[in-house]
Design a protein around this motif. Structure first.
Motif, short mmCIF file in Angstrom:
data_model
loop_
_atom_site.label_atom_id
_atom_site.label_comp_id
_atom_site.label_asym_id
_atom_site.label_seq_id
_atom_site.Cartn_x
_atom_site.Cartn_y
_atom_site.Cartn_z
N PRO A 49 2.48 5.65 7.21
CA PRO A 49 2.81 5.34 5.63
C PRO A 49 1.69 5.24 4.44
O PRO A 49 0.52 4.84 4.84
CB PRO A 49 3.64 4.53 5.33
CG PRO A 49 4.06 4.17 6.76
CD PRO A 49 3.46 4.32 7.40
N GLN A 50 1.50 5.57 3.14
CA GLN A 50 0.71 5.35 2.26
C GLN A 50 -0.33 4.82 1.89
O GLN A 50 -1.08 4.48 1.57
CB GLN A 50 1.01 6.25 1.05
CG GLN A 50 -0.02 6.39 0.08
CD GLN A 50 -0.74 7.45 0.33
OE1 GLN A 50 -0.82 8.68 1.11
NE2 GLN A 50 -2.57 7.21 0.31
N ALA A 51 0.42 3.37 1.86
CA ALA A 51 -0.07 2.07 2.19
C ALA A 51 -1.22 2.12 3.11
O ALA A 51 -1.92 0.78 3.04
CB ALA A 51 1.22 1.37 1.90
N VAL A 52 -0.79 1.85 4.38
CA VAL A 52 -1.37 2.12 5.12
C VAL A 52 -2.44 3.15 5.57
O VAL A 52 -3.82 2.17 5.75
CB VAL A 52 -0.40 1.79 6.66
CG1 VAL A 52 -1.74 1.40 7.83
CG2 VAL A 52 0.18 0.87 6.89
N GLN A 53 -2.68 3.82 4.90
CA GLN A 53 -3.56 4.95 4.71
C GLN A 53 -4.99 4.64 4.20
O GLN A 53 -5.63 4.78 4.45
CB GLN A 53 -3.05 6.27 4.65
CG GLN A 53 -2.48 6.57 5.89
CD GLN A 53 -2.02 8.46 5.86
OE1 GLN A 53 -3.43 8.94 5.24
NE2 GLN A 53 -0.84 8.81 5.90
N GLU A 54 -4.16 3.95 2.70
CA GLU A 54 -5.37 3.46 2.34
C GLU A 54 -5.86 2.42 2.73
O GLU A 54 -7.41 1.66 1.85
CB GLU A 54 -4.19 2.82 1.29
CG GLU A 54 -3.59 4.15 0.09
CD GLU A 54 -2.76 3.49 -1.23
OE1 GLU A 54 -2.56 1.44 -1.38
OE2 GLU A 54 -1.76 4.13 -2.22
#
Length: 265
Positions: A49-54
């Motif tokens: 998810p985006q929060a992890v990719q950040e």
């Protein structure tokens, strides 16, 4: 749609970020009185998810979604990140989750008096892992077996004699047997034992009235109206990551067709 999570947490890991050992989406049609289960192999390699990719982690095993949610203390923690991982990759809109750890699962099965499972394939696992990081030999014959909590957990976790995709079928058998056991006992008399079993070992984002209401309606769904689905080896491609990990890549078109059938009214 509910995400059912089993957490692989040993006694010395209760305060650590851990991975999920089991991930199953439960789809319930309360009006039509039907239910479906869709299981995911834990080594399925997917986008995070985006929060992890950040945090510079773009891909990982599906069971690492929960881990990263805990590790980075993301909003909603591990459960929310696990749900986000499933929704991102499979477009399944999840309404909630239910999570149980190994101890809670064992105690619930024991509180219900055990479960009956018709074992389709004999089990011989010479290196089944124990909580103290050792191993034991775990064996089971074919045919109808009565499992206590510990045996049920071992049957749901063993995978060395075949694969993780075979294991998710065993997990479905155990889950359905657990449902049958719950319907076959006087659950009101078991409430104190069940409460003790789940206390500290279970979490959900559903309210208590929701859990009670869903459980009451769920009891009216006949066994023949429950269908099972699994992402097995026919839908996967073996892959070795740059770091040397052996994982599965999804055959997206074929998995997409399976998920569409799973979600089709």
């Amino acid at each position: 749609y509910f995400l059912l999570l089993g957490v692989d947490a040993r006694p010395d890991q209760l305060d650590e970020a851990v991975r999920t050992d089991t991930m199953i989406v439960l789809r319930v049609d309360f009006d039509g009185k039907t239910a479906r289960l869709l299981s995911f192999p834990r080594d399925l390699w997917l986008a995070m998810p985006q929060a992890v990719q950040e945090r510079d982690v773009t891909e990982g095993r599906i069971n690492q979604g929960y881990y990263y949610g805990q590790l980075y203390d993301l909003p909603g923690g591990g459960p929310q990140t696990a749900m986000d991982t499933v929704t991102l990759n499979f477009a399944i809109p999840l309404d909630g989750y239910a999570l149980v750890n190994f101890d809670g699962f064992v105690q619930v099965v024991d509180a219900l008096g055990g479960i009956d499972v018709n074992v389709p394939k004999a089990i011989y696992d010479p290196i089944f892992p124990t909580d103290d990081y050792g191993t034991i030999v775990f064996e089971l014959p074919t045919g109808l077996q009565h499992f206590d909590g510990l045996t049920a957990l071992r049957y749901a976790r063993t995978r060395h004699q075949d694969s993780d995709t075979e294991r998710i079928v065993r997990q479905q058998l155990v889950l359905l047997a657990l449902r049958d056991a719950a319907l076959n006992v006087d659950t009101l008399t078991k409430v104190p034992e069940l409460w003790q079993a789940v206390s500290g070992n279970f979490s959900t984002n559903l309210s208590l009235p929701q859990v009670v209401a869903y459980g009451a309606v769920g009891q009216s769904i006949p066994r023949e109206a429950i269908r099972t689905y699994a992402i097995d080896q026919t839908l996967l491609i073996p892959y070795i990551t740059p770091g040397g990990a052996h994982v599965w890549l999804p055959k997206r078109e074929r998995i997409g067709a399976l998920v569409a059938e799973f979600m089709n009214p």
